[in-house]
Design a protein around this motif. Structure first.
Motif, PDB file in Angstrom:
ATOM      1  N   LEU A  40       0.833  -1.198   0.000  1.00 55.70           N
ATOM      2  CA  LEU A  40       0.000   0.000   0.000  1.00 55.70           C
ATOM      3  C   LEU A  40       0.869   1.249   0.000  1.00 55.70           C
ATOM      4  O   LEU A  40       1.880   1.308   0.703  1.00 55.70           O
ATOM      5  CB  LEU A  40      -0.890   0.037   1.246  1.00 55.70           C
ATOM      6  N   SER A  41       0.466   2.232  -0.771  1.00 59.86           N
ATOM      7  CA  SER A  41       1.139   3.531  -0.730  1.00 59.86           C
ATOM      8  C   SER A  41       0.571   4.329   0.441  1.00 59.86           C
ATOM      9  O   SER A  41      -0.466   3.966   1.019  1.00 59.86           O
ATOM     10  CB  SER A  41       0.906   4.292  -2.035  1.00 59.86           C
ATOM     11  N   ASP A  42       1.234   5.416   0.780  1.00 57.92           N
ATOM     12  CA  ASP A  42       0.715   6.287   1.833  1.00 57.92           C
ATOM     13  C   ASP A  42      -0.663   6.833   1.451  1.00 57.92           C
ATOM     14  O   ASP A  42      -1.551   6.946   2.300  1.00 57.92           O
ATOM     15  CB  ASP A  42       1.682   7.439   2.116  1.00 57.92           C
ATOM     16  N   ASP A  43      -0.855   7.144   0.177  1.00 57.47           N
ATOM     17  CA  ASP A  43      -2.163   7.620  -0.302  1.00 57.47           C
ATOM     18  C   ASP A  43      -3.232   6.545  -0.134  1.00 57.47           C
ATOM     19  O   ASP A  43      -4.372   6.850   0.221  1.00 57.47           O
ATOM     20  CB  ASP A  43      -2.095   8.048  -1.767  1.00 57.47           C
ATOM     21  N   ASP A  44      -2.865   5.288  -0.397  1.00 59.77           N
ATOM     22  CA  ASP A  44      -3.817   4.184  -0.217  1.00 59.77           C
ATOM     23  C   ASP A  44      -4.243   4.085   1.240  1.00 59.77           C
ATOM     24  O   ASP A  44      -5.431   3.919   1.545  1.00 59.77           O
ATOM     25  CB  ASP A  44      -3.199   2.845  -0.632  1.00 59.77           C
ATOM     26  N   VAL A  45      -3.284   4.185   2.136  1.00 62.32           N
ATOM     27  CA  VAL A  45      -3.577   4.083   3.569  1.00 62.32           C
ATOM     28  C   VAL A  45      -4.496   5.228   3.997  1.00 62.32           C
ATOM     29  O   VAL A  45      -5.500   5.005   4.693  1.00 62.32           O
ATOM     30  CB  VAL A  45      -2.278   4.066   4.406  1.00 62.32           C
ATOM     31  N   GLU A  46      -4.184   6.444   3.554  1.00 64.14           N
ATOM     32  CA  GLU A  46      -5.042   7.592   3.878  1.00 64.14           C
ATOM     33  C   GLU A  46      -6.457   7.390   3.352  1.00 64.14           C
ATOM     34  O   GLU A  46      -7.437   7.673   4.041  1.00 64.14           O
ATOM     35  CB  GLU A  46      -4.461   8.882   3.295  1.00 64.14           C
ATOM     36  N   ALA A  86      -2.440  -6.792   2.457  1.00 64.67           N
ATOM     37  CA  ALA A  86      -1.415  -5.747   2.494  1.00 64.67           C
ATOM     38  C   ALA A  86      -0.403  -6.020   3.606  1.00 64.67           C
ATOM     39  O   ALA A  86       0.805  -5.828   3.411  1.00 64.67           O
ATOM     40  CB  ALA A  86      -2.059  -4.380   2.672  1.00 64.67           C
ATOM     41  N   LEU A  87      -0.887  -6.476   4.749  1.00 60.23           N
ATOM     42  CA  LEU A  87       0.018  -6.805   5.849  1.00 60.23           C
ATOM     43  C   LEU A  87       0.949  -7.950   5.444  1.00 60.23           C
ATOM     44  O   LEU A  87       2.158  -7.891   5.690  1.00 60.23           O
ATOM     45  CB  LEU A  87      -0.765  -7.169   7.110  1.00 60.23           C
ATOM     46  N   ALA A  88       0.400  -8.973   4.828  1.00 58.86           N
ATOM     47  CA  ALA A  88       1.230 -10.094   4.368  1.00 58.86           C
ATOM     48  C   ALA A  88       2.268  -9.618   3.351  1.00 58.86           C
ATOM     49  O   ALA A  88       3.427 -10.055   3.378  1.00 58.86           O
ATOM     50  CB  ALA A  88       0.349 -11.187   3.762  1.00 58.86           C
ATOM     51  N   ASN A  89       1.869  -8.705   2.469  1.00 52.24           N
ATOM     52  CA  ASN A  89       2.811  -8.158   1.487  1.00 52.24           C
ATOM     53  C   ASN A  89       3.933  -7.389   2.184  1.00 52.24           C
ATOM     54  O   ASN A  89       5.093  -7.465   1.774  1.00 52.24           O
ATOM     55  CB  ASN A  89       2.094  -7.247   0.490  1.00 52.24           C
ATOM     56  N   GLU A  90       3.577  -6.609   3.202  1.00 54.03           N
ATOM     57  CA  GLU A  90       4.585  -5.863   3.961  1.00 54.03           C
ATOM     58  C   GLU A  90       5.564  -6.812   4.650  1.00 54.03           C
ATOM     59  O   GLU A  90       6.776  -6.601   4.596  1.00 54.03           O
ATOM     60  CB  GLU A  90       3.920  -4.971   5.020  1.00 54.03           C
ATOM     61  N   GLN A  92       6.257  -9.937   3.865  1.00 52.93           N
ATOM     62  CA  GLN A  92       7.064 -10.612   2.848  1.00 52.93           C
ATOM     63  C   GLN A  92       8.133  -9.682   2.288  1.00 52.93           C
ATOM     64  O   GLN A  92       9.274 -10.074   2.100  1.00 52.93           O
ATOM     65  CB  GLN A  92       6.180 -11.127   1.718  1.00 52.93           C
ATOM     66  N   SER A  93       7.756  -8.444   2.052  1.00 52.07           N
ATOM     67  CA  SER A  93       8.692  -7.466   1.521  1.00 52.07           C
ATOM     68  C   SER A  93       9.810  -7.189   2.523  1.00 52.07           C
ATOM     69  O   SER A  93      10.980  -7.104   2.155  1.00 52.07           O
ATOM     70  CB  SER A  93       7.941  -6.181   1.181  1.00 52.07           C
ATOM     71  N   SER A  94       9.445  -7.072   3.796  1.00 49.02           N
ATOM     72  CA  SER A  94      10.451  -6.815   4.834  1.00 49.02           C
ATOM     73  C   SER A  94      11.374  -7.998   5.016  1.00 49.02           C
ATOM     74  O   SER A  94      12.576  -7.828   5.180  1.00 49.02           O
ATOM     75  CB  SER A  94       9.757  -6.506   6.170  1.00 49.02           C
ATOM     76  N   SER A  95      10.820  -9.195   4.981  1.00 53.01           N
ATOM     77  CA  SER A  95      11.663 -10.374   5.173  1.00 53.01           C
ATOM     78  C   SER A  95      12.552 -10.636   3.982  1.00 53.01           C
ATOM     79  O   SER A  95      13.585 -11.273   4.100  1.00 53.01           O
ATOM     80  CB  SER A  95      10.802 -11.612   5.461  1.00 53.01           C
ATOM     81  N   ALA A  96      12.184 -10.075   2.826  1.00 51.59           N
ATOM     82  CA  ALA A  96      13.026 -10.234   1.633  1.00 51.59           C
ATOM     83  C   ALA A  96      14.118  -9.172   1.590  1.00 51.59           C
ATOM     84  O   ALA A  96      14.932  -9.147   0.677  1.00 51.59           O
ATOM     85  CB  ALA A  96      12.172 -10.156   0.372  1.00 51.59           C
ATOM     86  N   GLY A  97      14.090  -8.227   2.561  1.00 51.31           N
ATOM     87  CA  GLY A  97      15.115  -7.204   2.628  1.00 51.31           C
ATOM     88  C   GLY A  97      14.887  -6.060   1.665  1.00 51.31           C
ATOM     89  O   GLY A  97      15.809  -5.337   1.317  1.00 51.31           O
ATOM     90  N   VAL A  98      13.662  -5.854   1.251  1.00 47.23           N
ATOM     91  CA  VAL A  98      13.345  -4.772   0.337  1.00 47.23           C
ATOM     92  C   VAL A  98      13.267  -3.478   1.138  1.00 47.23           C
ATOM     93  O   VAL A  98      12.665  -3.406   2.186  1.00 47.23           O
ATOM     94  CB  VAL A  98      11.995  -5.027  -0.374  1.00 47.23           C
ATOM     95  N   SER A  99      13.878  -2.417   0.602  1.00 46.71           N
ATOM     96  CA  SER A  99      13.889  -1.140   1.304  1.00 46.71           C
ATOM     97  C   SER A  99      12.611  -0.363   1.027  1.00 46.71           C
ATOM     98  O   SER A  99      11.872  -0.661   0.098  1.00 46.71           O
ATOM     99  CB  SER A  99      15.086  -0.309   0.868  1.00 46.71           C
ATOM    100  N   ASP A 100      12.363   0.695   1.817  1.00 46.89           N
ATOM    101  CA  ASP A 100      11.193   1.546   1.647  1.00 46.89           C
ATOM    102  C   ASP A 100      11.218   2.284   0.311  1.00 46.89           C
ATOM    103  O   ASP A 100      10.205   2.778  -0.143  1.00 46.89           O
ATOM    104  CB  ASP A 100      11.074   2.565   2.777  1.00 46.89           C
ATOM    105  N   SER A 101      12.361   2.370  -0.333  1.00 52.32           N
ATOM    106  CA  SER A 101      12.427   3.085  -1.606  1.00 52.32           C
ATOM    107  C   SER A 101      11.667   2.352  -2.708  1.00 52.32           C
ATOM    108  O   SER A 101      11.384   2.932  -3.742  1.00 52.32           O
ATOM    109  CB  SER A 101      13.885   3.289  -2.020  1.00 52.32           C
ATOM    110  N   THR A 102      11.316   1.081  -2.469  1.00 52.01           N
ATOM    111  CA  THR A 102      10.556   0.333  -3.470  1.00 52.01           C
ATOM    112  C   THR A 102       9.058   0.382  -3.205  1.00 52.01           C
ATOM    113  O   THR A 102       8.296  -0.228  -3.929  1.00 52.01           O
ATOM    114  CB  THR A 102      10.998  -1.154  -3.492  1.00 52.01           C
TER     115      THR A 102
END
Length: 105
Positions: A40-46, A86-90, A92-102
Motif C-alpha cells: 500500500l502507498s501512503d495515499d492508499d492508507v489515507e 497488504a500486511l502479508a505483502n509488507e 514478505q517485503s520486509s523479510s526479503a530485505g526490500v527497502s522503503d524506496s521500493t
C-alpha cells in the motif's frame, strides 16, 4: 432530533452514490494491486482510513435499514481482505530485505 424519512433517504442516496462512483472503484483497484503482491502507498492508507471513517458515519443508517446490512458486511469483508493481504505483502517485503524506496507510489 431524529431526521425525517426524506432527509434519511437523501443521506442514504448520497452515501450509496459516493460508494458506487468513487469509493468502491478505488477500493477494488487497491485490492487488485495488493492481490498481486504490491504494498500500500501512503495515499492508499489515507484513503482506506477515510473510507473506514465514512463507514462509521453510515452505521446509524445501516442500523435503521437492515436491508443495507448485506452491503455493509460485504464491504467490511473487502476491507478486511485488503488489510490482511497488504500486511502479508509488507511482511514478505520486509523479510526479503526490500527497502522503503521500493514502496508503491
Amino acid at each position: 432530533m431524529k431526521p425525517d424519512s426524506t432527509t434519511e433517504r437523501g443521506v442514504g442516496i448520497a452515501l450509496l452514490e459516493r460508494l458506487t462512483e468513487f469509493r468502491l472503484p478505488r477500493v477494488l483497484q487497491i485490492k487488485e494491486r495488493v492481490d498481486h503482491g504490491e504494498r500500500l502507498s501512503d495515499d492508499d492508507v489515507e484513503f482506506l482510513e477515510l473510507v473506514l471513517a465514512d463507514s462509521a458515519n453510515a452505521k446509524p443508517l445501516v442500523d435503521h435499514h437492515p436491508e443495507l446490512e448485506v452491503i455493509a458486511v460485504k464491504l467490511i469483508g473487502l476491507y478486511h481482505h485488503i488489510s490482511e493481504t497488504a500486511l502479508a505483502n509488507e511482511v514478505q517485503s520486509s523479510s526479503a530485505g526490500v527497502s522503503d524506496s521500493t514502496r508503491a507510489p
